[in-house]
Design a protein around this motif. Structure first.
Motif, PDB file in Angstrom:
ATOM      1  N   CYS A  14       0.835  -0.953   0.179  1.00  0.00           N
ATOM      2  CA  CYS A  14      -0.326   0.072  -0.358  1.00  0.00           C
ATOM      3  C   CYS A  14       1.005   1.181  -0.116  1.00  0.00           C
ATOM      4  CB  CYS A  14      -1.410  -0.023   0.940  1.00  0.00           C
ATOM      5  SG  CYS A  14      -1.781  -1.287   1.056  1.00  0.00           S
ATOM      6  N   ALA A  15       0.220   2.151  -0.617  1.00  0.00           N
ATOM      7  CA  ALA A  15       0.826   3.659  -0.578  1.00  0.00           C
ATOM      8  C   ALA A  15       0.301   4.509  -0.795  1.00  0.00           C
ATOM      9  CB  ALA A  15       1.685   3.142  -2.032  1.00  0.00           C
ATOM     10  N   PRO A  16       0.452   5.561  -0.591  1.00  0.00           N
ATOM     11  CA  PRO A  16      -0.344   6.727  -1.060  1.00  0.00           C
ATOM     12  C   PRO A  16      -1.073   7.223  -2.363  1.00  0.00           C
ATOM     13  CG  PRO A  16       1.419   7.911   0.268  1.00  0.00           C
ATOM     14  CD  PRO A  16       1.939   5.846  -0.429  1.00  0.00           C
ATOM     15  N   GLY A  17      -2.101   7.150  -2.260  1.00  0.00           N
ATOM     16  CA  GLY A  17      -2.933   7.364  -3.838  1.00  0.00           C
ATOM     17  C   GLY A  17      -3.134   5.577  -4.240  1.00  0.00           C
ATOM     18  N   GLY A  18      -2.982   4.708  -3.503  1.00  0.00           N
ATOM     19  CA  GLY A  18      -3.476   2.988  -3.924  1.00  0.00           C
ATOM     20  C   GLY A  18      -2.147   2.004  -3.751  1.00  0.00           C
ATOM     21  N   VAL A  19      -2.431   1.511  -4.731  1.00  0.00           N
ATOM     22  CA  VAL A  19      -0.975   0.246  -3.749  1.00  0.00           C
ATOM     23  C   VAL A  19       0.171  -0.063  -5.448  1.00  0.00           C
ATOM     24  CG1 VAL A  19      -1.055  -2.594  -4.468  1.00  0.00           C
ATOM     25  CG2 VAL A  19      -3.334  -1.192  -4.135  1.00  0.00           C
ATOM     26  N   GLU A  20       1.137  -0.270  -4.772  1.00  0.00           N
ATOM     27  CA  GLU A  20       2.441  -0.312  -5.397  1.00  0.00           C
ATOM     28  C   GLU A  20       2.521  -1.238  -5.998  1.00  0.00           C
ATOM     29  OE1 GLU A  20       6.665   1.692  -5.684  1.00  0.00           O
ATOM     30  OE2 GLU A  20       5.634   1.781  -3.857  1.00  0.00           O
ATOM     31  N   VAL A  21       2.757  -1.983  -7.415  1.00  0.00           N
ATOM     32  CA  VAL A  21       3.297  -3.378  -7.824  1.00  0.00           C
ATOM     33  C   VAL A  21       4.960  -3.069  -7.431  1.00  0.00           C
ATOM     34  CG1 VAL A  21       3.153  -4.931  -9.368  1.00  0.00           C
ATOM     35  CG2 VAL A  21       1.699  -3.655  -8.916  1.00  0.00           C
ATOM     36  N   LEU A  22       5.310  -3.941  -6.797  1.00  0.00           N
ATOM     37  CA  LEU A  22       7.139  -3.524  -6.654  1.00  0.00           C
ATOM     38  C   LEU A  22       7.119  -4.920  -7.835  1.00  0.00           C
ATOM     39  CD1 LEU A  22       7.028  -3.757  -2.662  1.00  0.00           C
ATOM     40  CD2 LEU A  22       7.297  -1.653  -4.347  1.00  0.00           C
ATOM     41  N   GLY A  23       6.741  -5.759  -7.964  1.00  0.00           N
ATOM     42  CA  GLY A  23       7.503  -6.787  -8.823  1.00  0.00           C
ATOM     43  C   GLY A  23       6.341  -7.774  -9.098  1.00  0.00           C
ATOM     44  N   ALA A  24       6.342  -8.781 -10.670  1.00  0.00           N
ATOM     45  CA  ALA A  24       5.699  -9.708 -10.690  1.00  0.00           C
ATOM     46  C   ALA A  24       6.404 -10.968 -11.477  1.00  0.00           C
ATOM     47  CB  ALA A  24       4.282  -9.411 -11.942  1.00  0.00           C
ATOM     48  N   THR A  25       6.181 -11.806 -10.595  1.00  0.00           N
ATOM     49  CA  THR A  25       6.792 -12.721 -11.435  1.00  0.00           C
ATOM     50  C   THR A  25       6.451 -14.073 -11.783  1.00  0.00           C
ATOM     51  OG1 THR A  25       8.661 -12.687 -10.056  1.00  0.00           O
ATOM     52  CG2 THR A  25       8.840 -14.973 -11.031  1.00  0.00           C
ATOM     53  N   PRO A  26       6.117 -14.335 -13.231  1.00  0.00           N
ATOM     54  CA  PRO A  26       5.585 -15.367 -13.948  1.00  0.00           C
ATOM     55  C   PRO A  26       6.649 -16.933 -14.075  1.00  0.00           C
ATOM     56  CG  PRO A  26       6.594 -14.399 -15.242  1.00  0.00           C
ATOM     57  CD  PRO A  26       7.280 -13.907 -14.118  1.00  0.00           C
ATOM     58  N   ALA A  27       5.120 -17.980 -13.527  1.00  0.00           N
ATOM     59  CA  ALA A  27       5.564 -19.193 -13.351  1.00  0.00           C
ATOM     60  C   ALA A  27       5.267 -19.842 -15.004  1.00  0.00           C
ATOM     61  CB  ALA A  27       3.808 -19.694 -13.393  1.00  0.00           C
ATOM     62  N   GLN A  28       6.679 -21.287 -14.401  1.00  0.00           N
ATOM     63  CA  GLN A  28       6.876 -21.879 -15.144  1.00  0.00           C
ATOM     64  C   GLN A  28       6.325 -21.664 -16.241  1.00  0.00           C
ATOM     65  OE1 GLN A  28       9.422 -25.006 -14.649  1.00  0.00           O
ATOM     66  NE2 GLN A  28      10.105 -25.591 -16.875  1.00  0.00           N
ATOM     67  N   GLY A  29       6.246 -21.457 -17.954  1.00  0.00           N
ATOM     68  CA  GLY A  29       5.327 -21.094 -19.005  1.00  0.00           C
ATOM     69  C   GLY A  29       4.557 -19.900 -18.892  1.00  0.00           C
ATOM     70  N   PHE A  30       4.453 -19.094 -18.405  1.00  0.00           N
ATOM     71  CA  PHE A  30       3.598 -17.969 -18.508  1.00  0.00           C
ATOM     72  C   PHE A  30       4.559 -16.447 -18.264  1.00  0.00           C
ATOM     73  CE2 PHE A  30       0.875 -21.241 -16.530  1.00  0.00           C
ATOM     74  CZ  PHE A  30      -0.444 -20.507 -16.427  1.00  0.00           C
ATOM     75  N   GLN A  31       3.832 -15.306 -19.746  1.00  0.00           N
ATOM     76  CA  GLN A  31       4.118 -14.497 -19.471  1.00  0.00           C
ATOM     77  C   GLN A  31       3.624 -13.076 -18.281  1.00  0.00           C
ATOM     78  OE1 GLN A  31       4.340 -13.503 -23.951  1.00  0.00           O
ATOM     79  NE2 GLN A  31       6.659 -14.604 -23.985  1.00  0.00           N
ATOM     80  N   VAL A  32       3.841 -11.842 -18.361  1.00  0.00           N
ATOM     81  CA  VAL A  32       3.296 -10.835 -17.360  1.00  0.00           C
ATOM     82  C   VAL A  32       3.063 -10.288 -18.545  1.00  0.00           C
ATOM     83  CG1 VAL A  32       3.801  -9.023 -15.433  1.00  0.00           C
ATOM     84  CG2 VAL A  32       4.687 -11.848 -15.517  1.00  0.00           C
ATOM     85  N   GLU A  33       1.454  -9.503 -18.533  1.00  0.00           N
ATOM     86  CA  GLU A  33       1.293  -8.425 -18.657  1.00  0.00           C
ATOM     87  C   GLU A  33       0.923  -7.828 -17.609  1.00  0.00           C
ATOM     88  OE1 GLU A  33      -1.750  -9.449 -21.873  1.00  0.00           O
ATOM     89  OE2 GLU A  33      -0.383 -10.512 -22.353  1.00  0.00           O
TER      90      GLU A  33
END
Length: 179
Positions: A120-139
Protein backbone atom coordinates in the motif's frame (compact mmCIF):
# COMPACT_ATOMS: atom_id res chain seq x y z
CA UNK A 1 50.44 -43.65 -61.15
CA UNK A 2 48.38 -46.07 -59.16
CA UNK A 3 50.68 -45.67 -56.19
CA UNK A 4 50.27 -41.85 -56.29
CA UNK A 5 46.52 -42.26 -56.57
CA UNK A 6 46.52 -44.67 -53.63
CA UNK A 7 48.51 -42.20 -51.50
CA UNK A 8 46.10 -39.39 -52.38
CA UNK A 9 43.08 -41.57 -51.51
CA UNK A 10 44.66 -42.57 -48.21
CA UNK A 11 45.56 -38.95 -47.41
CA UNK A 12 42.01 -37.87 -48.28
CA UNK A 13 40.50 -40.53 -46.00
CA UNK A 14 42.81 -39.58 -43.14
CA UNK A 15 41.93 -35.88 -43.53
CA UNK A 16 38.22 -36.72 -43.72
CA UNK A 17 38.46 -38.86 -40.56
CA UNK A 18 40.35 -36.06 -38.76
CA UNK A 19 37.67 -33.51 -39.77
CA UNK A 20 34.89 -35.88 -38.64
CA UNK A 21 36.64 -36.43 -35.30
CA UNK A 22 37.09 -32.66 -34.82
CA UNK A 23 33.42 -32.02 -35.62
CA UNK A 24 32.33 -34.74 -33.18
CA UNK A 25 34.56 -33.31 -30.44
CA UNK A 26 33.17 -29.80 -31.03
CA UNK A 27 29.61 -31.15 -30.88
CA UNK A 28 30.27 -33.03 -27.64
CA UNK A 29 31.84 -29.91 -26.12
CA UNK A 30 28.82 -27.80 -27.10
CA UNK A 31 26.36 -30.32 -25.66
CA UNK A 32 28.43 -30.52 -22.47
CA UNK A 33 28.36 -26.73 -22.14
CA UNK A 34 24.55 -26.63 -22.07
CA UNK A 35 23.47 -25.68 -18.58
CA UNK A 36 26.64 -23.81 -17.68
CA UNK A 37 27.35 -20.13 -17.74
CA UNK A 38 30.06 -18.45 -19.79
CA UNK A 39 32.73 -19.17 -17.15
CA UNK A 40 31.89 -22.88 -16.91
CA UNK A 41 30.03 -22.88 -13.58
CA UNK A 42 27.06 -25.21 -13.49
CA UNK A 43 23.56 -23.82 -13.72
CA UNK A 44 21.76 -22.85 -10.54
CA UNK A 45 19.07 -25.18 -9.24
CA UNK A 46 15.49 -23.87 -9.46
CA UNK A 47 14.39 -21.81 -6.46
CA UNK A 48 11.83 -23.11 -3.99
CA UNK A 49 8.66 -21.09 -3.34
CA UNK A 50 10.03 -19.83 -0.01
CA UNK A 51 13.28 -18.70 -1.69
CA UNK A 52 11.28 -16.84 -4.36
CA UNK A 53 9.18 -15.14 -1.67
CA UNK A 54 12.31 -14.16 0.25
CA UNK A 55 13.99 -12.69 -2.84
CA UNK A 56 10.84 -10.81 -3.85
CA UNK A 57 10.49 -9.35 -0.36
CA UNK A 58 14.17 -8.37 -0.37
CA UNK A 59 13.87 -6.66 -3.77
CA UNK A 60 10.87 -4.75 -2.43
CA UNK A 61 12.92 -3.49 0.52
CA UNK A 62 15.70 -2.38 -1.82
CA UNK A 63 13.34 -0.39 -4.06
CA UNK A 64 11.86 1.68 -1.22
CA UNK A 65 12.67 5.38 -0.93
CA UNK A 66 15.53 6.30 1.44
CA UNK A 67 14.46 6.54 5.06
CA UNK A 68 11.77 3.88 4.82
CA UNK A 69 11.90 0.19 5.65
CA UNK A 70 9.84 -2.85 4.70
CA UNK A 71 9.55 -3.89 8.34
CA UNK A 72 7.97 -1.89 11.13
CA UNK A 73 10.83 -2.72 13.53
CA UNK A 74 13.24 0.18 14.04
CA UNK A 75 16.91 -0.37 13.36
CA UNK A 76 19.70 0.78 15.63
CA UNK A 77 21.74 2.41 12.89
CA UNK A 78 20.91 3.50 9.37
CA UNK A 79 22.28 1.29 6.61
CA UNK A 80 23.35 2.51 3.22
CA UNK A 81 24.43 0.72 0.10
CA UNK A 82 27.62 1.70 -1.71
CA UNK A 83 25.62 3.27 -4.54
CA UNK A 84 23.27 5.37 -2.38
CA UNK A 85 23.85 9.05 -1.76
CA UNK A 86 22.46 11.28 0.95
CA UNK A 87 21.83 14.99 0.77
CA UNK A 88 21.47 17.37 3.68
CA UNK A 89 18.99 19.60 1.87
CA UNK A 90 15.80 17.91 0.57
CA UNK A 91 15.33 18.38 -3.14
CA UNK A 92 11.96 19.58 -4.50
CA UNK A 93 11.15 16.02 -5.66
CA UNK A 94 11.97 14.34 -2.33
CA UNK A 95 8.96 12.69 -0.70
CA UNK A 96 8.67 13.19 3.03
CA UNK A 97 6.85 10.70 5.16
CA UNK A 98 4.97 11.27 8.38
CA UNK A 99 7.08 9.68 11.14
CA UNK A 100 3.89 8.65 12.97
CA UNK A 101 2.81 6.48 10.01
CA UNK A 102 4.79 3.21 9.81
CA UNK A 103 6.06 2.24 6.36
CA UNK A 104 3.86 -0.10 4.35
CA UNK A 105 4.61 -3.80 4.60
CA UNK A 106 5.07 -5.69 1.37
CA UNK A 107 2.54 -8.41 0.54
CA UNK A 108 3.17 -11.45 -1.63
CA UNK A 109 0.26 -12.78 -3.71
CA UNK A 110 0.56 -16.28 -5.15
CA UNK A 111 -1.44 -17.56 -8.11
CA UNK A 112 -1.15 -20.43 -10.56
CA UNK A 113 0.24 -17.94 -13.11
CA UNK A 114 2.89 -16.40 -10.91
CA UNK A 115 3.71 -14.29 -7.87
CA UNK A 116 3.10 -10.58 -7.29
CA UNK A 117 4.85 -8.40 -4.69
CA UNK A 118 2.97 -5.21 -3.77
CA UNK A 119 2.43 -2.74 -0.94
CA UNK A 120 0.00 0.00 0.00
CA UNK A 121 1.20 3.49 -0.81
CA UNK A 122 -0.36 6.95 -0.72
CA UNK A 123 -2.87 6.94 -3.59
CA UNK A 124 -3.30 3.17 -3.92
CA UNK A 125 -1.20 0.07 -4.44
CA UNK A 126 2.39 -0.01 -5.65
CA UNK A 127 3.32 -3.16 -7.53
CA UNK A 128 6.95 -3.88 -6.65
CA UNK A 129 7.34 -6.89 -8.93
CA UNK A 130 5.63 -9.73 -10.73
CA UNK A 131 7.28 -13.07 -11.45
CA UNK A 132 5.53 -15.47 -13.84
CA UNK A 133 5.31 -19.19 -13.18
CA UNK A 134 7.05 -21.45 -15.67
CA UNK A 135 5.41 -21.15 -19.10
CA UNK A 136 3.60 -17.88 -18.26
CA UNK A 137 4.31 -14.29 -19.28
CA UNK A 138 3.39 -11.12 -17.37
CA UNK A 139 1.15 -8.46 -18.85
CA UNK A 140 0.58 -5.31 -16.82
CA UNK A 141 -0.90 -2.03 -17.96
CA UNK A 142 -0.32 -0.30 -14.64
CA UNK A 143 2.78 1.78 -14.03
CA UNK A 144 3.57 3.31 -10.67
CA UNK A 145 0.90 3.60 -8.00
CA UNK A 146 -2.68 2.72 -8.95
CA UNK A 147 -5.88 2.42 -6.91
CA UNK A 148 -6.74 -0.97 -8.48
CA UNK A 149 -3.78 -2.42 -10.42
CA UNK A 150 -4.24 -5.53 -12.56
CA UNK A 151 -1.48 -8.02 -13.35
CA UNK A 152 -2.25 -10.73 -15.91
CA UNK A 153 -0.26 -13.92 -16.33
CA UNK A 154 -0.74 -15.44 -19.79
CA UNK A 155 0.15 -18.77 -21.39
CA UNK A 156 -1.50 -19.99 -24.58
CA UNK A 157 -5.27 -19.70 -24.08
CA UNK A 158 -5.05 -19.46 -20.28
CA UNK A 159 -5.11 -16.10 -18.46
CA UNK A 160 -4.84 -15.56 -14.74
CA UNK A 161 -5.71 -12.05 -13.59
CA UNK A 162 -4.60 -10.71 -10.21
CA UNK A 163 -6.33 -7.51 -9.05
CA UNK A 164 -5.05 -5.60 -6.03
CA UNK A 165 -6.53 -3.03 -3.66
CA UNK A 166 -5.38 -1.33 -0.50
CA UNK A 167 -7.92 -1.88 2.27
CA UNK A 168 -7.20 -0.72 5.80
CA UNK A 169 -3.50 -0.30 5.04
CA UNK A 170 -3.15 -3.87 3.75
CA UNK A 171 -3.01 -5.21 0.21
CA UNK A 172 -6.05 -7.33 -0.64
CA UNK A 173 -6.36 -9.32 -3.84
CA UNK A 174 -8.66 -11.27 -6.09
CA UNK A 175 -7.48 -13.92 -8.51
CA UNK A 176 -9.59 -14.80 -11.52
CA UNK A 177 -8.79 -17.41 -14.15
CA UNK A 178 -10.02 -16.79 -17.69
CA UNK A 179 -9.88 -19.52 -20.32
Amino acid sequence: MTKARSVRMTAGMVLWLAAAAAATAAGLFAVGAIGTDIFGASAQEPLSQSEVDEQLAESGRQSEPPGSSASAAPTSAPTTSPTSTRTTQPSPTTRTTDPAVPPAKSSVVHSAGGTVLARCAPGGVEVLGATPAQGFQVESDDDGIDDHPKITFVTGEREIEVRLRCTGGKVTHTVEEKN
